[in-house]
Write an enzyme that holds these catalytic residues in place. Structure first.
Site, PDB file in Angstrom:
ATOM      1  N   ASP A  42       0.654  -1.302   0.106  1.00 24.12           N
ATOM      2  CA  ASP A  42      -0.040   0.005  -0.019  1.00 24.12           C
ATOM      3  C   ASP A  42       0.843   1.148   0.004  1.00 24.12           C
ATOM      4  O   ASP A  42       0.431   2.459   0.128  1.00 24.12           O
ATOM      5  CB  ASP A  42      -0.825   0.094   1.280  1.00 24.12           C
ATOM      6  CG  ASP A  42      -0.318   0.186   2.737  1.00 24.12           C
ATOM      7  OD1 ASP A  42       1.035  -0.107   2.555  1.00 24.12           O
ATOM      8  OD2 ASP A  42      -0.730   0.365   3.475  1.00 24.12           O
ATOM      9  N   ARG A 101      12.795  25.824   0.500  1.00 25.71           N
ATOM     10  CA  ARG A 101      12.284  27.105   0.057  1.00 25.71           C
ATOM     11  C   ARG A 101      10.988  27.540   0.826  1.00 25.71           C
ATOM     12  O   ARG A 101      10.615  28.582   0.395  1.00 25.71           O
ATOM     13  CB  ARG A 101      11.784  26.730  -1.509  1.00 25.71           C
ATOM     14  CG  ARG A 101      13.182  26.704  -2.208  1.00 25.71           C
ATOM     15  CD  ARG A 101      13.032  26.438  -3.806  1.00 25.71           C
ATOM     16  NE  ARG A 101      12.571  24.964  -3.881  1.00 25.71           N
ATOM     17  CZ  ARG A 101      12.530  24.338  -5.083  1.00 25.71           C
ATOM     18  NH1 ARG A 101      12.519  25.047  -6.087  1.00 25.71           N
ATOM     19  NH2 ARG A 101      12.301  23.010  -5.159  1.00 25.71           N
ATOM     20  N   GLN A 102      10.248  26.681   1.416  1.00 29.42           N
ATOM     21  CA  GLN A 102       9.085  27.207   2.216  1.00 29.42           C
ATOM     22  C   GLN A 102       9.439  27.557   3.633  1.00 29.42           C
ATOM     23  O   GLN A 102       9.224  26.968   4.542  1.00 29.42           O
ATOM     24  CB  GLN A 102       7.925  26.150   2.133  1.00 29.42           C
ATOM     25  CG  GLN A 102       7.583  25.489   0.931  1.00 29.42           C
ATOM     26  CD  GLN A 102       6.482  24.315   0.823  1.00 29.42           C
ATOM     27  OE1 GLN A 102       5.676  24.509   1.724  1.00 29.42           O
ATOM     28  NE2 GLN A 102       6.539  23.696  -0.042  1.00 29.42           N
ATOM     29  N   ASP A 174      20.042  36.772  -9.229  1.00 26.67           N
ATOM     30  CA  ASP A 174      18.972  37.502  -8.869  1.00 26.67           C
ATOM     31  C   ASP A 174      19.427  38.343  -7.340  1.00 26.67           C
ATOM     32  O   ASP A 174      20.412  38.000  -6.912  1.00 26.67           O
ATOM     33  CB  ASP A 174      17.597  36.849  -8.417  1.00 26.67           C
ATOM     34  CG  ASP A 174      18.040  35.590  -7.542  1.00 26.67           C
ATOM     35  OD1 ASP A 174      18.845  35.728  -6.636  1.00 26.67           O
ATOM     36  OD2 ASP A 174      17.238  34.322  -7.811  1.00 26.67           O
ATOM     37  N   LYS A 197      16.026  41.619 -12.140  1.00 29.65           N
ATOM     38  CA  LYS A 197      14.795  41.270 -13.277  1.00 29.65           C
ATOM     39  C   LYS A 197      13.489  42.172 -12.691  1.00 29.65           C
ATOM     40  O   LYS A 197      13.201  42.287 -11.518  1.00 29.65           O
ATOM     41  CB  LYS A 197      14.539  39.711 -12.636  1.00 29.65           C
ATOM     42  CG  LYS A 197      15.591  38.746 -13.297  1.00 29.65           C
ATOM     43  CD  LYS A 197      15.076  37.221 -13.330  1.00 29.65           C
ATOM     44  CE  LYS A 197      14.875  37.323 -11.789  1.00 29.65           C
ATOM     45  NZ  LYS A 197      14.354  35.559 -11.527  1.00 29.65           N
ATOM     46  N   ARG A 199       9.369  42.357 -13.896  1.00 29.02           N
ATOM     47  CA  ARG A 199       8.170  42.313 -14.523  1.00 29.02           C
ATOM     48  C   ARG A 199       7.246  43.378 -14.447  1.00 29.02           C
ATOM     49  O   ARG A 199       6.683  43.682 -13.492  1.00 29.02           O
ATOM     50  CB  ARG A 199       7.347  41.043 -14.033  1.00 29.02           C
ATOM     51  CG  ARG A 199       6.517  40.549 -14.958  1.00 29.02           C
ATOM     52  CD  ARG A 199       6.143  39.108 -14.405  1.00 29.02           C
ATOM     53  NE  ARG A 199       6.807  38.023 -14.179  1.00 29.02           N
ATOM     54  CZ  ARG A 199       7.107  37.302 -15.402  1.00 29.02           C
ATOM     55  NH1 ARG A 199       6.542  37.251 -16.338  1.00 29.02           N
ATOM     56  NH2 ARG A 199       8.001  36.430 -14.955  1.00 29.02           N
ATOM     57  N   ASP A 223      24.417  29.922  -8.008  1.00 27.40           N
ATOM     58  CA  ASP A 223      23.144  29.700  -7.391  1.00 27.40           C
ATOM     59  C   ASP A 223      23.118  28.801  -6.189  1.00 27.40           C
ATOM     60  O   ASP A 223      24.083  27.871  -6.520  1.00 27.40           O
ATOM     61  CB  ASP A 223      21.993  29.502  -8.090  1.00 27.40           C
ATOM     62  CG  ASP A 223      20.758  30.352  -7.785  1.00 27.40           C
ATOM     63  OD1 ASP A 223      20.536  30.634  -6.388  1.00 27.40           O
ATOM     64  OD2 ASP A 223      19.818  30.754  -8.641  1.00 27.40           O
ATOM     65  N   THR A 228      14.018  24.331 -12.192  1.00 24.71           N
ATOM     66  CA  THR A 228      13.559  24.193 -13.525  1.00 24.71           C
ATOM     67  C   THR A 228      14.559  24.906 -14.455  1.00 24.71           C
ATOM     68  O   THR A 228      14.146  25.224 -15.488  1.00 24.71           O
ATOM     69  CB  THR A 228      11.702  25.037 -13.607  1.00 24.71           C
ATOM     70  OG1 THR A 228      12.120  26.288 -12.923  1.00 24.71           O
ATOM     71  CG2 THR A 228      11.071  24.048 -12.530  1.00 24.71           C
TER      72      THR A 228
END
EC number: 2.7.6.1
Length: 317
Positions: A42, A101-102, A174, A197, A199, A223, A228
């Site tokens: 399971d 990252r959280q 960044d 950067k 936006r 980094d 991604t």
């Protein structure tokens, strides 16, 4: 070092990165402990420790990368099994700390999952955490147990020093990586640049500006992780278009999820240097990638933790 020195030490590996665990054990000259980590039909994780750990200093080598939840539960259950078997100490060796990252509430009702993971590790019986390049340094404060926070940057610096590049600039992709870039630039004795950067509005393409001189320079983008690869490839393409001679990239953690490989392959990056805190499947390895091992530094740190030696000396040189 004499093997008898490690008579009271036990190294164990979960299923996350057995190759790294074996490499660390080989460098230290010790055998990995006998343990199996399987699943019931399971999906529940089943752990069996096949040798006595009573009174021993146990080290579990287990990065918590993809599949993050399975690898984290393996680590927790192994720690619990050893604590209940009267281990002298349980040390979680987590080269890559998942959920890092959280680390804060970015908006209302967000969890702080990296703190939750710290609580879970402590509740499972972990006495010490040894990790590398946390996404945010303050995560160390989420623990009420010792945390040894190792740096991957010295390994990357040594590699680029040997390449003997001229006109080098270390580039932060960044604003969040500026301190990391500055530290590397000090080691390489070169200037830094920052990719700014912006936006203008949602769903509009980013406008990139470069703070610093990169024209005609060999640029090294640094980094802590590449997930991604959107941030680092966008930065690489921008600085190449703005006159950089060659663009190199480096990071500690090669998460490489989603479209990362395609983006890296098509980017202006000439060479990407990554550490092996996470296992990299063959299908994700590109010719432009270079992998360096963290096993020697972890082997040295585990030895110093076990023998109560100084760890800061390794990074203060």
């Amino acid at each position: 070092m004499d093997k008898d020195v490690f008579a009271n030490m036990k190294l164990f590996a979960g299923n996350a990165h057995p190759e790294l665990a074996k490499e660390i054990a080989d460098i230290m000259g010790v055998e990995l402990g006998k343990a199996t980590v399987n699943k019931f039909s399971d999906g529940e994780i089943s752990v069996s420790i096949w040798e006595s750990v009573r009174g021993r200093d146990c080290f579990i080598i287990q990065p918590t990368g993809d599949p993050v939840n399975d690898n984290l539960m393996e680590l927790l259950i192994m720690a619990d099994a050893m604590k209940r078997a009267s281990a002298g100490s349980v040390n979680a060796v987590i080269p890559y700390y998942g959920y890092a990252r959280q680390d804060r509430k970015a908006k209302a009702r967000d969890p702080i999952t990296s703190k939750l993971v710290a609580n879970m590790l402590t509740a499972a019986g972990v006495d010490r955490v040894i990790t590398m390049d946390l996404h945010a340094n303050q995560i160390q404060g989420y623990f009420d147990i010792p945390v040894d926070h190792l740096l991957g940057m010295p390994i990357l610096c040594q590699y680029f020093m040997k390449k003997d590049l001229d006109d080098v600039v270390v580039v932060s992709p960044d604003h969040g990586s500026v301190t990391r870039a500055r530290n590397m630039a000090e080691k390489l004795n070169c200037p830094i640049a920052i990719v700014d950067k912006r936006r203008p509005e949602p769903n509009k393409s980013e406008i990139m500006n470069i703070i610093g001189d990169i024209n005609g320079k060999n640029c090294i983008i640094l980094d802590d992780m590449i997930d991604t690869a959107g941030t680092i490839t966008n930065a690489a393409n921008a600085i190449k278009e703005m006159g950089a001679k060659e663009v190199y990239a480096c990071a500690t953690h090669a998460v490489l999820s989603g479209p990362a490989i395609e983006r890296i392959e098509k980017s202006a990056i000439k060479e990407m240097v990554l550490l092996n805190t996470l296992p990299i499947p063959e299908e994700k390895k590109l010719d432009k990638m270079k992998f360096l091992s963290v096993a020697p530094i972890f082997a040295e740190v585990l030895t110093r933790v076990y023998t109560h030696g100084s760890i800061s000396d390794l990074f203060d040189k």
